[in-house]
Structures are given as C-alpha cells and as structure tokens.
Write a protein that holds these residues in place. Sequence first.
Motif, PDB file in Angstrom:
ATOM      1  N   LEU A  39       0.838  -1.204   0.000  1.00  0.00           N
ATOM      2  CA  LEU A  39       0.000   0.000   0.000  1.00  0.00           C
ATOM      3  C   LEU A  39       0.870   1.251   0.000  1.00  0.00           C
ATOM      4  O   LEU A  39       0.610   2.209  -0.740  1.00  0.00           O
ATOM      5  CB  LEU A  39      -0.940   0.002   1.209  1.00  0.00           C
ATOM      6  N   TRP A  40       1.921   1.262   0.820  1.00  0.00           N
ATOM      7  CA  TRP A  40       2.846   2.393   0.827  1.00  0.00           C
ATOM      8  C   TRP A  40       3.537   2.540  -0.525  1.00  0.00           C
ATOM      9  O   TRP A  40       3.689   3.658  -1.036  1.00  0.00           O
ATOM     10  CB  TRP A  40       3.888   2.222   1.931  1.00  0.00           C
ATOM     11  N   VAL A  42       2.507   1.609  -3.513  1.00  0.00           N
ATOM     12  CA  VAL A  42       1.562   2.117  -4.526  1.00  0.00           C
ATOM     13  C   VAL A  42       1.366   3.617  -4.340  1.00  0.00           C
ATOM     14  O   VAL A  42       1.391   4.385  -5.312  1.00  0.00           O
ATOM     15  CB  VAL A  42       0.218   1.351  -4.445  1.00  0.00           C
ATOM     16  N   PHE A  43       1.171   4.044  -3.098  1.00  0.00           N
ATOM     17  CA  PHE A  43       1.032   5.471  -2.814  1.00  0.00           C
ATOM     18  C   PHE A  43       2.277   6.234  -3.268  1.00  0.00           C
ATOM     19  O   PHE A  43       2.188   7.286  -3.899  1.00  0.00           O
ATOM     20  CB  PHE A  43       0.781   5.685  -1.315  1.00  0.00           C
ATOM     21  N   ALA A  44       3.449   5.701  -2.948  1.00  0.00           N
ATOM     22  CA  ALA A  44       4.704   6.362  -3.329  1.00  0.00           C
ATOM     23  C   ALA A  44       4.861   6.388  -4.843  1.00  0.00           C
ATOM     24  O   ALA A  44       5.286   7.400  -5.414  1.00  0.00           O
ATOM     25  CB  ALA A  44       5.886   5.638  -2.688  1.00  0.00           C
ATOM     26  N   LEU A  46       2.492   6.351  -7.139  1.00  0.00           N
ATOM     27  CA  LEU A  46       1.559   7.329  -7.714  1.00  0.00           C
ATOM     28  C   LEU A  46       2.049   8.752  -7.477  1.00  0.00           C
ATOM     29  O   LEU A  46       1.913   9.618  -8.342  1.00  0.00           O
ATOM     30  CB  LEU A  46       0.166   7.138  -7.112  1.00  0.00           C
ATOM     31  N   ARG A  47       2.602   8.976  -6.316  1.00  0.00           N
ATOM     32  CA  ARG A  47       3.117  10.312  -6.005  1.00  0.00           C
ATOM     33  C   ARG A  47       4.339  10.651  -6.860  1.00  0.00           C
ATOM     34  O   ARG A  47       4.518  11.788  -7.294  1.00  0.00           O
ATOM     35  CB  ARG A  47       3.476  10.371  -4.525  1.00  0.00           C
ATOM     36  N   TRP A  59      12.721  13.179  -3.083  1.00  0.00           N
ATOM     37  CA  TRP A  59      11.700  12.545  -2.244  1.00  0.00           C
ATOM     38  C   TRP A  59      12.321  11.448  -1.380  1.00  0.00           C
ATOM     39  O   TRP A  59      12.022  11.337  -0.199  1.00  0.00           O
ATOM     40  CB  TRP A  59      10.588  11.974  -3.117  1.00  0.00           C
ATOM     41  N   ASN A  66      11.253   7.072   4.085  1.00  0.00           N
ATOM     42  CA  ASN A  66      11.086   6.571   2.722  1.00  0.00           C
ATOM     43  C   ASN A  66      12.116   5.508   2.335  1.00  0.00           C
ATOM     44  O   ASN A  66      11.729   4.439   1.850  1.00  0.00           O
ATOM     45  CB  ASN A  66      11.095   7.731   1.732  1.00  0.00           C
TER      46      ASN A  66
END
Length: 130
Positions: A39-40, A42-44, A46-47, A59, A66
């Motif tokens: 989940l992390w 995928v979020f990363a 997309l960001r 980042w 991270n």
Amino acid sequence: MASYRTPLGRARGLGSAKHGVGAWIAERVTAVALVPLVLWAVFAGLRLAATDYYGAVAWLTSSMVNPVLMGLFVIVGFMHMHGGLRVVIEDYITKTFSRTVLLLLNLFVCALVGALAVFSILKVALGGAY
C-alpha cells in the motif's frame, strides 16, 4: 492384492519432514508484512509518477522513513518470492538433481537481485546518486 490397512495405518511411522510448518508460517508472515508495504509502495509510486529523476531522489532523501520502507519492501518481497518459489520447486520438480539446481538458483537469484536493489536504495539515500 488388496490391502486391509487403513490410510492412518499406512502413514503411521513415516514421520514428517519437520520443515513444512516453519515454511508455511514464514510465507504467511511475509504476506502479512507485505500488505502495508505494498500500500505504501503504490502510494509512493503514484506520487512519484508526476516527478522526474531528481524529484524522486529528493523525495527519497527528504526523510529517513522513505528509504527504510523501500528497503523493507524489497527485502520482504524477495523473502516472500524466494519462499513461494521454493515451495513450487519442491512440490513439482521430481528429479533430485534438477530440484537441487533450481533451489540453489532460486536462492542465489533472489539474494543477488535483492542485495542489488537494497544497495541501490542505500546509494541514492546516502547521496551517491548524482
């Protein structure tokens, strides 16, 4: 000739391989650990899709969280892949030599690619990417 022994009677005394439960638990633990990490990731992803290389490096180096999470994602992912492929090889490859070669290949490829990925993350996170 028909056997009058029950299935339990035929199996009694053969014992167990003594490693199935540990492998089963390890697969479940890595699978559970991968849920929040994926989940992390995928979020990363997309960001980071809207940034360039230098934005991604910025980042990754902006916080210690991270690179740590990315390293955990890689390590746990390769552990899970190694365990799953090991079970498939043990279950479906019947020739001893082929099974041994494939198990060693699985171990070495997972370890090598995982180590290269962790090294790459560390190199970028510690400032050696430029």
